[in-house]
Scaffold this motif. Structure first.
Motif, PDB file in Angstrom:
ATOM      1  N   ILE A   1       2.524  -3.906   3.626  1.00 20.28           N
ATOM      2  CA  ILE A   1       3.803  -3.225   3.457  1.00 20.28           C
ATOM      3  C   ILE A   1       3.472  -1.837   2.925  1.00 20.28           C
ATOM      4  O   ILE A   1       2.964  -1.705   1.818  1.00 20.28           O
ATOM      5  N   HIS A   2       3.729  -0.816   3.735  1.00 21.70           N
ATOM      6  CA  HIS A   2       3.449   0.559   3.313  1.00 21.70           C
ATOM      7  C   HIS A   2       4.729   1.159   2.757  1.00 21.70           C
ATOM      8  O   HIS A   2       5.769   1.123   3.407  1.00 21.70           O
TER       9      HIS A   2
ATOM     10  N   LYS B   1       0.831  -1.214   0.000  1.00 24.43           N
ATOM     11  CA  LYS B   1       0.000   0.000   0.000  1.00 24.43           C
ATOM     12  C   LYS B   1       0.859   1.255   0.000  1.00 24.43           C
ATOM     13  O   LYS B   1       2.022   1.209   0.378  1.00 24.43           O
ATOM     14  N   VAL B   2       0.253   2.371  -0.351  1.00 21.84           N
ATOM     15  CA  VAL B   2       0.956   3.656  -0.299  1.00 21.84           C
ATOM     16  C   VAL B   2       0.863   4.196   1.125  1.00 21.84           C
ATOM     17  O   VAL B   2      -0.201   4.191   1.735  1.00 21.84           O
ATOM     18  N   GLY B   3       1.994   4.638   1.658  1.00 22.13           N
ATOM     19  CA  GLY B   3       2.017   5.203   3.006  1.00 22.13           C
ATOM     20  C   GLY B   3       3.441   5.412   3.474  1.00 22.13           C
ATOM     21  O   GLY B   3       4.378   5.138   2.730  1.00 22.13           O
ATOM     22  N   ARG B   4       3.576   5.890   4.704  1.00 20.41           N
ATOM     23  CA  ARG B   4       4.911   6.058   5.275  1.00 20.41           C
ATOM     24  C   ARG B   4       5.555   4.675   5.357  1.00 20.41           C
ATOM     25  O   ARG B   4       4.913   3.726   5.791  1.00 20.41           O
TER      26      ARG B   4
ATOM     27  N   SER C   1      12.546  -0.196  -0.311  1.00 22.35           N
ATOM     28  CA  SER C   1      11.552  -1.229  -0.582  1.00 22.35           C
ATOM     29  C   SER C   1      12.021  -2.583  -0.049  1.00 22.35           C
ATOM     30  O   SER C   1      11.289  -3.266   0.677  1.00 22.35           O
ATOM     31  N   ALA C   2      13.254  -2.945  -0.378  1.00 21.67           N
ATOM     32  CA  ALA C   2      13.797  -4.240   0.061  1.00 21.67           C
ATOM     33  C   ALA C   2      13.917  -4.301   1.587  1.00 21.67           C
ATOM     34  O   ALA C   2      13.666  -5.340   2.200  1.00 21.67           O
ATOM     35  N   HIS C   3      14.245  -3.169   2.187  1.00 26.40           N
ATOM     36  CA  HIS C   3      14.387  -3.102   3.651  1.00 26.40           C
ATOM     37  C   HIS C   3      13.040  -3.369   4.339  1.00 26.40           C
ATOM     38  O   HIS C   3      12.966  -4.157   5.282  1.00 26.40           O
ATOM     39  N   GLU C   4      11.997  -2.730   3.857  1.00 28.10           N
ATOM     40  CA  GLU C   4      10.684  -2.915   4.488  1.00 28.10           C
ATOM     41  C   GLU C   4      10.170  -4.348   4.298  1.00 28.10           C
ATOM     42  O   GLU C   4       9.644  -4.943   5.231  1.00 28.10           O
ATOM     43  N   VAL C   5      10.350  -4.876   3.104  1.00 30.45           N
ATOM     44  CA  VAL C   5       9.953  -6.270   2.859  1.00 30.45           C
ATOM     45  C   VAL C   5      10.748  -7.198   3.778  1.00 30.45           C
ATOM     46  O   VAL C   5      10.226  -8.176   4.310  1.00 30.45           O
TER      47      VAL C   5
END
Ligand SMILES: [Zn+2]
Length: 170
Positions: free
Chosen positions: A39-40, A24-27, A57-61
């Motif tokens: 995953i925002h 999703k789009v978000g912080r 992106s890779a960090h949040e995933v």
């Protein structure tokens, strides 16, 4: 490849099915849910093709994967954060009670000891989670993107592999 595509590739490669997460789009952060985690990511990260966008992106995933593979630590972390938040609320409550003459010194001492004990555990778990997410993210960039050389330069510049912790959660 943009941030959204990299996230999809990683999740697919790691065997995380689409009914298990939502992008999703978000912080930039991960909202965990055992059935359907979210995953925002900011729009510029989702659409960005630069190294920094792909790293975020890779960090949040990777946060999601950290917890998928280490559920016990994740639960412990969650409990610690909950305890910390509760203790802080009670500290605040006690300040309010002070104005009504109902201030409890023993409760304040207890809460402060609790916070002193919990803080280093919480900081340690937080750092470990961030460090592990960075390590995973770096591996994924090396594996799936065409930014290998840029990454090597960036890591050399920072003289460490902790890239995103320094950037916080963007
Ligand atoms: Zn992080």
């Amino acid at each position: 490849m943009n941030g959204a595509e990299l996230a999809q590739i990683i999740l697919k490669e790691e065997g995380i099915g689409e009914n298990h997460y939502e992008i999703k789009v978000g912080r930039s952060r991960v909202v965990y849910n055992k059935i359907n985690s979210q995953i925002h990511l900011k729009t510029e990260v989702l659409e960005g093709t630069g190294l920094e966008h792909l790293l975020i992106s890779a960090h949040e995933v990777s946060h999601l994967l950290n917890n998928e593979t280490n559920f016990k630590t994740y639960h412990f972390f969650k409990i610690i954060k909950y305890m910390y938040g509760t203790a802080l609320v009670f500290v605040g409550l006690n300040i309010v009670l002070y104005f009504f003459g109902l201030f409890s010194l023993s409760l304040t001492i207890f809460l402060n000891i609790l916070l002193i004990l919990i803080t280093p555990i919480m900081v340690g778990l937080y750092k470990k989670d961030e460090r592990d997410a960075d390590k995973r993210a770096i591996n994924y960039i090396q594996k799936y993107s065409n930014h290998k050389n840029d990454l090597a330069t960036l890591m050399k510049e920072r003289e460490a592999n902790l890239i995103l912790v320094l950037m916080m959660e963007y």
